[in-house]
Design a protein around this motif. Structure first.
Motif, short mmCIF file in Angstrom:
data_model
loop_
_atom_site.label_atom_id
_atom_site.label_comp_id
_atom_site.label_asym_id
_atom_site.label_seq_id
_atom_site.Cartn_x
_atom_site.Cartn_y
_atom_site.Cartn_z
N LYS A 114 5.95 12.34 -18.96
CA LYS A 114 6.20 11.35 -20.08
C LYS A 114 6.02 11.64 -21.52
O LYS A 114 6.61 10.85 -22.44
N TYR A 115 5.37 12.67 -21.78
CA TYR A 115 5.11 13.11 -23.21
C TYR A 115 5.66 14.39 -23.69
O TYR A 115 5.79 15.03 -23.05
N ASN A 116 5.86 14.36 -25.02
CA ASN A 116 6.19 15.46 -25.65
C ASN A 116 5.08 16.49 -25.56
O ASN A 116 4.35 16.22 -26.96
N LEU A 117 4.95 17.61 -25.01
CA LEU A 117 3.81 18.42 -25.22
C LEU A 117 4.23 19.61 -25.84
O LEU A 117 3.49 20.68 -26.01
N GLY A 118 5.24 19.66 -26.63
CA GLY A 118 5.79 20.76 -27.39
C GLY A 118 4.82 21.44 -28.28
O GLY A 118 5.09 22.63 -28.81
N SER A 119 3.90 20.41 -29.04
CA SER A 119 3.11 21.25 -30.08
C SER A 119 1.99 22.35 -29.52
O SER A 119 1.66 23.07 -30.13
N LEU A 120 1.76 22.29 -28.06
CA LEU A 120 0.91 23.12 -27.37
C LEU A 120 1.46 24.69 -27.53
O LEU A 120 2.37 25.04 -27.33
N ARG A 121 0.27 25.36 -27.69
CA ARG A 121 0.34 26.95 -28.29
C ARG A 121 -0.53 27.59 -27.42
O ARG A 121 -0.10 28.76 -26.81
N ASP A 148 -0.70 11.51 -24.36
CA ASP A 148 -0.43 10.69 -25.51
C ASP A 148 -1.19 11.34 -26.83
O ASP A 148 -0.46 11.42 -27.62
N MET A 149 -2.32 11.49 -26.69
CA MET A 149 -3.09 12.02 -27.87
C MET A 149 -2.60 13.44 -28.30
O MET A 149 -2.49 13.72 -29.42
N ILE A 150 -2.20 14.12 -27.42
CA ILE A 150 -1.43 15.57 -27.64
C ILE A 150 -0.26 15.25 -28.35
O ILE A 150 -0.10 16.14 -29.51
N GLU A 151 0.58 14.49 -27.85
CA GLU A 151 1.74 14.22 -28.66
C GLU A 151 1.54 13.77 -30.16
O GLU A 151 2.06 13.97 -30.87
N GLU A 152 0.54 12.67 -30.12
CA GLU A 152 0.41 11.96 -31.28
C GLU A 152 -0.12 12.71 -32.40
O GLU A 152 0.25 12.62 -33.50
N VAL A 156 -4.21 23.59 -29.90
CA VAL A 156 -4.94 24.36 -28.78
C VAL A 156 -5.59 23.58 -27.96
O VAL A 156 -6.31 22.54 -28.86
N PHE A 157 -5.66 23.29 -26.81
CA PHE A 157 -6.34 22.54 -25.89
C PHE A 157 -7.15 23.26 -24.89
O PHE A 157 -6.78 23.99 -24.46
N TYR A 158 -8.38 22.71 -24.81
CA TYR A 158 -9.30 23.46 -24.07
C TYR A 158 -10.10 22.50 -23.09
O TYR A 158 -10.77 21.38 -23.57
N THR A 159 -10.15 22.75 -22.06
CA THR A 159 -10.64 21.79 -20.95
C THR A 159 -11.15 22.38 -19.78
O THR A 159 -11.32 23.46 -19.93
N VAL A 200 -4.24 22.43 -34.61
CA VAL A 200 -5.26 21.23 -34.38
C VAL A 200 -5.89 21.68 -33.07
O VAL A 200 -5.16 21.61 -32.00
N MET A 201 -7.01 21.62 -32.82
CA MET A 201 -7.76 22.08 -31.79
C MET A 201 -8.40 20.99 -31.00
O MET A 201 -9.15 20.15 -31.68
N TRP A 202 -8.24 20.90 -29.74
CA TRP A 202 -8.86 19.63 -29.01
C TRP A 202 -9.54 20.40 -27.77
O TRP A 202 -9.11 20.92 -27.07
#
Ligand code: WTA
Length: 629
Positions: free
Chosen positions: A373-380, A343-347, A352-355, A299-301
């Motif tokens: 405060k959030y679980n960011l474990g999905s990030l790769r 929150d959105m990353i966790e949700e 893949v996060f690009y900023t 899921v790419m953001w």
């Protein structure tokens, strides 16, 4: 810059876990790179083979400096690769787009739905008389319809010109005029931090006296719906009613224009960068796949707006060509609180996060407690774009967001390049402060003004020595300006950035070599801000410089000479700020205004901004032999 200068290079590096490289599409970067530049045509041809074409090319490349053609005589439509290819090959019900609005509203759109909507809107555009080659200006908030409008244009061979929804009426007017847009697609309003920002009234101002605009298509998202008055206004969804469900893709030549996107120049108005269908598709597809290492389940953001090149390439065309799931969001990073993005990353299990560095630095200031405060474990994979990712921001991003397991890609590229040009491939050693090495297929170097490579540690001009598929094809209505890019330094493509290389070939970007400012990751031409200021009745002359800003990269300072009869006053400053805001938009507003009696000029009357800047920063102004007095 006439003299070379030396730069001290910090050589600290980080190495991701070996599994990252083993599992990546690219595998070993050095091997991939060496192969790619031994035979660039073979390299790009192999990439193109992964995509669908109506007819294949006669030749991969035709290069007659400074003009390149890629995939010569090939026939295609980029939307077939972004939509049909997935709908008919097992991704029909896969989520294409997840949208989160400013107020938390959500929409989830599958590939099938996106395909259907695009075809209906494409038929709607046709019903308004839009056809191949017509220019359509898209001035919208960050909503799914913005992307639908872009793809619908591409479907029927119309050329889109997306103008970022934060621009003011003059900026919009000049872009509509330069492109001679036939249609403007807009919305009643955008939402930002809970506030409604009227877009439609800005369009109304921008089209006054326009000889080209025939219709304004309005997305009405607010309740009660705004009324449409004049004959030229039509509703976004109404034009989709009663049209055919199917819209056959227009058969485009690979070299036909796909879009125009305006970017700020050193002097004069914004430049309309023109990209071609085939090469742009291949370049964005390749880099999305190989640099972001995008996989089926990702899921790419990308937090950019599709109104910038980053959004064109890495929200819309690259990820959709890959058949990926993309998250888009109208939200601002700290509203309603600084936890919304995490929150959105966790949700949504963003991988893949690009900023932009400016956002990262803002988050650093707000404190680690928010992301923690959030679980960011999905990030790769984490990416950055727009300006240098300074080492402090790199380390914070790596540690706090990536938990020391995600590769960080500091991607250097431009509206003109269409795709990533320099970065560090996933799995390779990362050096904070450095963008990295060239993407496979790209021959980049740091040279002096004659085009001679400078030694490691010495600053110089960043150039690209060979053409690449997603390079711009021209500057709309200004081919002379296009040729300048390739004619100023030894027939290389001169990016306009200063850079330095280290012993390992990693490149660090030092900043612009011209008068373009990078404010919060957005290119702003000093000339544009100056002409907005000068258009105010009290201003005789204006000069604008960028001052280093810990958060925004550059902040804008304006020096103003008032017309006779006006006295400096705080109230005037506010008037001027408001004037720039209305003309160009909030991103172009100076942070500081100083009233002066004179400005440093050359004998030929050009304002010497670098002298102003040096004075401002207490630095040596360098060679001032051309100064008037
Ligand atoms: C700057 C954005 C340093 C640079 C994709 C370039 C960067 C201009 C980086 C293009 C980076 C972009 N490190 N500087 N990673 N990325 N820039 O056209 O000055 O909006 O020339 O394209 O932004 O901005 P543009």
């Amino acid at each position: 810059m006439s003299d070379n200068f030396d730069v001290k290079l910090d050589t600290k590096s980080y190495l991701p876990d070996p599994s990252v490289k083993e599992d990546s599409w690219m595998g070993d970067y050095e091997k991939a790179y060496d192969e790619s530049v031994k035979d660039p045509e073979a390299h790009w041809e192999k990439v193109a083979e992964e995509l669908e074409w109506f007819e294949k090319w006669d030749r991969v490349r035709e290069w007659e400096h400074p003009y390149a053609k890629w995939f010569v005589n090939a026939k295609m439509n980029i939307t077939c690769n972004c939509l049909d290819r997935h709908v008919f090959n097992g991704r029909k019900n896969k989520v294409a787009l997840i949208w989160v609005g400013d107020d938390g509203e959500e929409q989830v759109i599958t590939y099938r739905q996106l395909y259907r909507e695009v075809m209906r809107f494409a038929n709607g555009l046709k019903s308004l008389g839009v056809g191949r080659g017509d220019r359509v200006c898209i001035y919208m908030p960050l909503v799914p319809e913005q992307i639908i409008a872009m793809l619908a244009c591409a479907r029927i061979g119309a050329v889109h010109s997306v103008v970022f929804g934060g621009f003011g009426s003059n900026a919009l007017r000049s872009r509509i005029k330069d492109a001679q847009a036939k249609i403007v697609v807009t919305a009643d309003a955008s939402l930002r931090r809970g506030k409604r920002l009227d877009l439609k009234s800005i369009v109304d101002e921008a089209v006054v006296g326009s000889s080209s605009v025939e219709k304004i298509v309005v997305l009405r998202r607010m309740k009660p719906q705004m009324e449409l008055f004049s004959e030229i206004e039509v509703d976004f969804y109404e034009i989709m009613e009663g049209v055919e469900k199917e819209c056959e893709p227009e058969v485009m030549d690979a070299e036909d224009p796909l879009f125009i996107l305006y970017t700020s120049g050193t002097t004069g108005p914004a430049k309309g960068i023109v990209h071609a269908c085939g090469g742009y598709m291949v370049g964005t597809y390749y880099t999305t796949k190989n640099m972001f290492d995008l996989k089926e389940g990702d899921v790419m953001w990308c937090t950019a707006d599709p109104g910038w090149i980053t959004g064109h390439s890495y929200i819309v065309y690259g990820p959709l060509a890959m058949g990926a799931t993309i998250l888009i969001s109208e939200t601002t990073p700290d509203y309603p609180d600084p936890g919304v993005w995490w929150d959105m990353i966790e949700e949504f299990d963003v991988t893949v996060f690009y900023t932009a560095p400016t956002a990262i630095r803002m988050f650093m200031k707000l404190g680690e407690e928010w992301p923690n405060k959030y679980n960011l474990g999905s990030l790769r994979v984490l990416g950055s774009v727009g300006e240098p990712l300074n080492p402090e921001a790199f380390e914070w991003y790596y540690r706090v967001i990536g938990k020391e397991k995600c590769p960080i890609l500091d991607t250097w590229w431009q509206t003109e390049t269409g795709m990533h040009m320099l970065t560090t491939a996933v799995g390779e050693p990362m050096k904070p402060g450095f963008a990295g090495r060239p993407v496979p297929g790209i021959v980049a170097d740091v040279v002096d003004e004659n085009g001679e490579p400078v030694p490691p540690g010495t600053g110089g001009f960043l150039v690209i020595k060979e053409p690449w598929p997603s390079m711009m094809r021209t500057v709309y209505n200004n081919d002379e300006r296009y040729r300048q890019y390739w004619n100023s330094i030894n027939n290389y493509y001169a990016a306009g950035d200063l850079a330095v290389k280290d012993e390992d070939g990693y490149i660090m970007i030092l900043g612009r070599s011209d008068d373009v400012l990078i404010v919060a990751g957005h290119n702003i031409g000093s000339a544009e801000v100056e002409s907005a200021l000068v258009s105010h009745e009290v201003v005789a002359e204006a000069a604008v410089i960028g001052k280093p800003d810990p958060l925004k990269g550059d902040s804008i300072k304006a020096f103003i000479i008032l017309r006779m009869g006006y006295e400096p006053a705080e109230k005037l400053k506010l008037d001027l700020l408001y004037h720039v805001r209305m003309n160009l938009g909030p991103i172009a507003m100076p942070s500081e205004i100083e009233f002066v009696d004179s400005l440093p000029k050359t004998r030929s009357g050009k304002i010497m901004r670098r002298v102003l800047k040096a004075q401002e920063l207490g630095m040596d102004p360098g060679d001032v032999s051309t100064l008037e007095e």
